[in-house]
Design a protein around this motif. Structure first.
Motif, PDB file in Angstrom:
ATOM      1  N   MET A   1       0.795  -1.094   0.074  1.00  0.00           N
ATOM      2  CA  MET A   1       0.053   0.066   0.055  1.00  0.00           C
ATOM      3  C   MET A   1       0.974   1.320  -0.025  1.00  0.00           C
ATOM      4  N   LYS A   2       0.494   2.069  -0.999  1.00  0.00           N
ATOM      5  CA  LYS A   2       1.272   3.458  -0.986  1.00  0.00           C
ATOM      6  C   LYS A   2       0.667   4.393  -0.387  1.00  0.00           C
ATOM      7  N   TRP A   3       1.408   5.130   0.544  1.00  0.00           N
ATOM      8  CA  TRP A   3       0.820   6.064   1.392  1.00  0.00           C
ATOM      9  C   TRP A   3       0.839   7.599   0.448  1.00  0.00           C
ATOM     10  N   SER A   4      -0.185   8.171   0.387  1.00  0.00           N
ATOM     11  CA  SER A   4      -0.079   9.699  -0.097  1.00  0.00           C
ATOM     12  C   SER A   4       0.379  10.700   0.912  1.00  0.00           C
ATOM     13  N   LEU A   5       0.927  11.612   0.426  1.00  0.00           N
ATOM     14  CA  LEU A   5       1.515  12.647   1.109  1.00  0.00           C
ATOM     15  C   LEU A   5       0.515  13.224   2.535  1.00  0.00           C
ATOM     16  N   GLU A   6      -0.868  13.348   2.001  1.00  0.00           N
ATOM     17  CA  GLU A   6      -1.577  13.541   3.031  1.00  0.00           C
ATOM     18  C   GLU A   6      -1.609  12.634   4.146  1.00  0.00           C
ATOM     19  N   GLY A   7      -1.730  11.109   3.897  1.00  0.00           N
ATOM     20  CA  GLY A   7      -1.557  10.116   4.757  1.00  0.00           C
ATOM     21  C   GLY A   7      -0.325  10.195   5.666  1.00  0.00           C
ATOM     22  N   LYS A   8       0.724  10.615   4.961  1.00  0.00           N
ATOM     23  CA  LYS A   8       2.067  10.598   5.672  1.00  0.00           C
ATOM     24  C   LYS A   8       2.016  11.680   6.733  1.00  0.00           C
ATOM     25  N   LEU A   9       1.395  12.963   6.288  1.00  0.00           N
ATOM     26  CA  LEU A   9       1.352  13.923   7.187  1.00  0.00           C
ATOM     27  C   LEU A   9       0.537  13.612   8.500  1.00  0.00           C
ATOM     28  N   ASN A  10      -0.847  13.098   8.114  1.00  0.00           N
ATOM     29  CA  ASN A  10      -1.684  12.701   9.101  1.00  0.00           C
ATOM     30  C   ASN A  10      -0.917  11.777  10.225  1.00  0.00           C
ATOM     31  N   ALA A  11      -0.151  10.835   9.843  1.00  0.00           N
ATOM     32  CA  ALA A  11       0.584   9.847  10.672  1.00  0.00           C
ATOM     33  C   ALA A  11       1.437  10.300  11.558  1.00  0.00           C
ATOM     34  N   VAL A  12       2.383  11.272  10.725  1.00  0.00           N
ATOM     35  CA  VAL A  12       3.260  12.188  11.515  1.00  0.00           C
ATOM     36  C   VAL A  12       2.851  12.999  12.596  1.00  0.00           C
TER      37      VAL A  12
END
Length: 134
Positions: A1-12
Motif C-alpha cells: 500500500m502506497k501512502w499519499s502525502l496527506e496520509g503521511k502528514l496525518n500519521a506524523v
C-alpha cells in the motif's frame, strides 16, 4: 500500500500529538509526586516547629513559676515550676524522634538541649539561693 502525502502528514501529526501527550502526562505525574513530597515535608516542618514552640512555652512556664516563687514565696508557683521542668524532657524526646533522619538538625538539637540544661541549672541555682535566704 502506497501512502499519499496527506496520509503521511496525518500519521506524523498523530504521532507527534501522541508523543506530546505522553510527555505532558509524564511531567504532570512528576509534578504531582513532587507536590506530595513537598506537602509531607511541610507537615513534618510544621510538627517540628510546634514541638519547639511547646518546649519554649514550657520553659517560659517554668521561669514564671520560679519567678513567682522567688518573688512571693508562693509554694503553688514552686509546684508549677516543678511540673514544667518534668514535662520538658518528654517534649525534647518527641522532638529528637522527629529529627531522627536529619544529622544536622540533631546537632542543632544537641546545642539547644545544652542551652536548656544551662538555663534550668540557673533556675535551680536561683531557687536554692532563695531558699538559703540569700
Amino acid at each position: 500500500m502506497k501512502w499519499s502525502l496527506e496520509g503521511k502528514l496525518n500519521a506524523v501529526g498523530l504521532s507527534l500529538a501522541l508523543l506530546l501527550m505522553g510527555f505532558v502526562n509524564f511531567v504532570s505525574y512528576r509534578n504531582a509526586t513532587q507536590l506530595t513530597e513537598s506537602a509531607e515535608k511541610l507537615e513534618h516542618t510544621h510538627k517540628v516547629v510546634n514541638n519547639l514552640i511547646n518546649v519554649f512555652a514550657t520553659l517560659t512556664d517554668a521561669e514564671s513559676g520560679r519567678r513567682g516563687y522567688v518573688l512571693y514565696g508562693s509554694e503553688p508557683e514552686l509546684e508549677r515550676y516543678h511540673r514544667a521542668i518534668q514535662s520538658i524532657e518528654p517534649k525534647l524526646t518527641q522532638l529528637r524522634q522527629r529529627l531522627a533522619n536529619s544529622p544536622s538538625q540533631q546537632q542543632r538539637l544537641s546545642i539547644l538541649e545544652s542551652l536548656i540544661a544551662q538555663r534550668l541549672a540557673l533556675f535551680e541555682q536561683s531557687i536554692n539561693l532563695y531558699q538559703q535566704g540569700k
